[in-house]
Design an enzyme around this catalytic site. Structure first.
Site, short mmCIF file in Angstrom:
data_model
loop_
_atom_site.label_atom_id
_atom_site.label_comp_id
_atom_site.label_asym_id
_atom_site.label_seq_id
_atom_site.Cartn_x
_atom_site.Cartn_y
_atom_site.Cartn_z
N CYS A 1 -23.42 39.33 1.77
CA CYS A 1 -24.86 39.49 1.52
C CYS A 1 -25.21 40.95 1.24
CB CYS A 1 -25.60 38.97 2.75
SG CYS A 1 -27.35 39.37 2.82
N CYS B 1 -27.98 42.40 3.39
CA CYS B 1 -27.48 42.60 4.77
C CYS B 1 -26.75 43.94 4.87
CB CYS B 1 -26.53 41.47 5.17
SG CYS B 1 -27.30 39.84 5.19
#
Length: 105
Positions: free
Chosen positions: A30, A33
């Site tokens: 991600c 993230c």
């Protein structure tokens, strides 16, 4: 380092023992993230001894992600004595997270 990486087995005991916890649900693939990770790490260091700051990899711990209804990542969940009281979804400034912590210390 102040940040904890949680596994399902130890999660409940850790967050219930902490008066205040901030948990980042994330995954290695991600991009957002990865952008948020340094923010979470700096908060963990700044709040060491005052709040528990941890991370849960949703790929490794899907049960925790399901339990908290995490539908998109990053999701940061705030807990008081093991009970969720707030959450933030997406990449945000450190101040977005510290305001929640400061208001509940």
């Amino acid at each position: 380092m102040a940040i904890q990486h949680f596994k399902t087995a130890e999660f409940d005991a850790a967050v219930e023992a902490a008066p205040l916890a901030m948990v980042d649900f994330w995954a290695g693939w991600c991009g957002p993230c990865k952008m948020l990770s340094p923010v979470v790490e700096s908060i963990a260091e700044a709040y060491e001894g005052r709040a528990l700051v941890g991370k849960v990899n949703v790929d490794e711990e899907p049960e925790l992600a399901r339990r908290f209804g995490v539908m998109s990542i990053p999701t940061v969940v705030f807990l008081k004595e093991g009970r969720e009281f707030d959450r933030k979804v997406g990449v945000m400034s450190a101040e977005s997270f510290t305001a929640v912590l400061d208001g509940n210390l």
